[in-house]
Structures are given as structure tokens and as C-alpha cells.
Design a protein around this motif. Structure first.
Motif, short mmCIF file in Angstrom:
data_model
loop_
_atom_site.label_atom_id
_atom_site.label_comp_id
_atom_site.label_asym_id
_atom_site.label_seq_id
_atom_site.Cartn_x
_atom_site.Cartn_y
_atom_site.Cartn_z
N VAL B 94 0.88 -1.17 0.00
CA VAL B 94 0.00 0.00 0.00
C VAL B 94 0.91 1.21 0.00
O VAL B 94 1.82 1.31 0.84
N TYR B 95 0.68 2.11 -0.94
CA TYR B 95 1.49 3.32 -1.06
C TYR B 95 0.66 4.51 -0.55
O TYR B 95 -0.48 4.72 -1.01
N TYR B 96 1.25 5.23 0.39
CA TYR B 96 0.61 6.41 0.96
C TYR B 96 1.35 7.67 0.54
O TYR B 96 2.59 7.68 0.48
N CYS B 97 0.59 8.74 0.31
CA CYS B 97 1.22 10.05 0.23
C CYS B 97 0.89 10.79 1.52
O CYS B 97 -0.14 10.53 2.16
N ALA B 98 1.76 11.70 1.91
CA ALA B 98 1.59 12.38 3.19
C ALA B 98 2.30 13.73 3.15
O ALA B 98 3.15 13.98 2.29
N ARG B 99 1.93 14.57 4.11
CA ARG B 99 2.54 15.90 4.22
C ARG B 99 3.35 15.99 5.50
O ARG B 99 2.98 15.43 6.52
N GLN B 115 -5.41 8.05 1.85
CA GLN B 115 -6.02 6.79 2.27
C GLN B 115 -5.20 5.58 1.85
O GLN B 115 -5.43 4.48 2.36
N GLY B 116 -4.27 5.78 0.93
CA GLY B 116 -3.41 4.69 0.49
C GLY B 116 -3.99 3.97 -0.72
O GLY B 116 -5.21 3.91 -0.90
N THR B 117 -3.10 3.43 -1.52
CA THR B 117 -3.52 2.64 -2.67
C THR B 117 -2.65 1.39 -2.78
O THR B 117 -1.42 1.47 -2.66
N LEU B 118 -3.29 0.26 -2.96
CA LEU B 118 -2.56 -1.00 -3.05
C LEU B 118 -2.03 -1.19 -4.47
O LEU B 118 -2.80 -1.13 -5.44
N VAL B 119 -0.74 -1.41 -4.57
CA VAL B 119 -0.13 -1.73 -5.85
C VAL B 119 0.45 -3.13 -5.76
O VAL B 119 1.27 -3.42 -4.88
N THR B 120 0.01 -3.97 -6.65
CA THR B 120 0.48 -5.36 -6.70
C THR B 120 1.40 -5.52 -7.91
O THR B 120 1.05 -5.09 -9.02
N VAL B 121 2.54 -6.11 -7.68
CA VAL B 121 3.47 -6.39 -8.78
C VAL B 121 3.34 -7.87 -9.12
O VAL B 121 3.68 -8.75 -8.32
N SER B 122 2.83 -8.12 -10.30
CA SER B 122 2.60 -9.50 -10.73
C SER B 122 2.42 -9.54 -12.24
O SER B 122 1.91 -8.59 -12.84
#
Lengths: 107, 123
Positions: B94-99, B115-122
Motif C-alpha cells: 500500500v502506497y501512501y502520500c503524506a505531508r 487513504q493509500g492505494t494497493l499496488v500489486t506487482v505481478s
């Protein structure tokens, strides 16, 4: 890189009791330490910064302390919504680093 | 109220480049008062800081990822972006951006998170 070590990994506490979480850094970071709470499926939320300052909206039962390389987060009178994972993070130097987390679970 | 929203593909093939964008609303990314960062969390594991950028374009990267990471800012769109090249399954997270405030050269905590986004490497 500053290594962050949190202990214990899991803390089992009964509601209403006190929980003390620890965070140790591999070198002195002055007071440049934060604590975050994370619940399943949610983003981390800032709880404590500058070692002991509560973020906006954080109740007074949460308190942070320590300096140098040893820090604590104390939760007095645990409530149901406090059961979660807590991470410490240093911002004294780049790269910013986090501890591996302490899970506070219901006993 | 400041809001950060990550967007981008949820599935990336091994060896390709992961690209994510964080859109900031309720505040200006051009403010000299803040850094903007990326943090990731592999499933069931802890948090790892990837890097941060200032509105001027100055960047700081985690040395463990530095050779593969590029963070950029687009002030006209109030966005900042992450590119991670040559991804493997170990980059699934899960990749989050933040300040974080720019006080004391960026010595500050992450006060607002997406809120985050799930990135799957496959494949």
C-alpha cells in the motif's frame, strides 16, 4: 540510517488498564520522534509529535516521553478504540525511519 | 480541510515502472511551509519512507530505493508523483502520500495522510 526498535511486538492489556510502549533509536534523535496509530484498513494517524506533544484531537490519556535514544508512549485507561498498532518514527535525520510497530490487543 | 488522494494502476508487471500521483485538495502544494512524501507498507508489515519533495523540487530519497525512485511535483495541478522503476514482487505494498511541515529543514512528523492505494506487482 537510524534504526528504530519497538518493544514489545504485542502488548495484551485489559480495558481500563495502562499500556506502555517503548521505542529505542540507534543514535540520539533529540526529541524528534512521533507516534502513529494504525487500525486495520486505515492510514496511519499522527498521535504524538516532538516526543510529547499530542496532535489535534488526541485525548489526554495518551502521553509521550523520553529523550535521546529511549522513548515511550503511555496510554492510561485503555478504551476499546485504542486497540491498534502503534508506530514510532524519527525525523531527526534522513532517511526517515519507522519502528516495526507494537500491536496493542485486548487481553 | 486538507485531503490527499493517491491514484494510479493497481497492478504493475515485474521489471516495469510503478507510477502514482497524489492530488492535494484544501491546500496549496506550492506552500513553502511543507514537504510532501511517499511512504509504503507491504501487506502485513511495517511502514517504509520512500522519499519527500519540497515545492521547489528539492528531493530526499531513501538510499535503499534511491536508484529506482523519482518524485516530482506539478504545482499547476496541485499534485506530486512517484515513479519506481524495475519493480519486483517485493514492491507490492500500500502506497501512501503524506505531508510534513518544512520547519527546521523538514524535521517534522507526517501530519496528513492519504487513504493509500494497493499496488500489486505481478505478471
Amino acid at each position: 540510517e537510524i534504526v528504530m526498535t519497538q518493544f514489545p511486538a504485542t502488548l495484551s492489556v485489559s480495558p481500563g488498564e495502562r499500556a506502555t510502549l517503548s521505542c529505542r533509536t540507534s543514535q540520539s534523535i533529540s526529541s524528534n520522534l512521533a507516534w502513529y496509530q494504525q487500525k486495520p484498513g486505515q492510514s496511519p494517524r499522527l498521535f504524538i509529535y516532538d516526543t510529547s506533544t499530542r496532535a489535534t484531537g488526541i485525548p489526554a490519556r495518551f502521553s509521550g516521553g523520553g529523550s535521546g535514544t529511549d522513548f515511550t508512549l503511555t496510554i492510561s485507561g485503555l478504551q476499546s478504540e485504542d486497540f491498534a498498532v502503534y508506530y514510532c518514527q524519527q525525523y531527526d535525520d534522513w532517511p526517515r525511519t519507522f519502528g516495526q510497530g507494537t500491536k496493542v490487543e485486548i487481553k | 480541510q486538507l485531503q490527499l488522494q493517491e491514484s494510479g494502476p493497481g497492478l504493475v508487471k515485474p521489471s516495469e515502472t510503478l507510477s502514482l500521483t497524489c492530488t492535494v485538495s484544501g491546500g496549496s502544494i506550492s506552500s513553502s511551509s511543507y514537504y510532501w512524501g511517499w511512504i509504503r507498507q507491504p501487506p502485513g508489515k511495517g511502514l517504509e519512507w520512500i522519499g519527500s519533495i519540497y515545492y521547489s523540487g528539492s528531493t530526499y530519497y531513501n538510499p535503499s530505493l534511491k536508484s529506482r525512485v523519482t518524485i516530482s511535483v506539478d504545482t499547476s495541478k496541485n499534485q506530486f508523483s512517484l515513479k519506481l522503476s524495475s519493480v519486483t514482487a517485493a514492491d507490492t505494498a500500500v502506497y501512501y502520500c503524506a505531508r510534513h511541515p518544512a520547519d527546521y529543514g523538514g524535521r517534522s512528523s507526517f501530519d496528513y495522510w492519504g487513504q493509500g492505494t494497493l499496488v500489486t506487482v505481478s505478471s
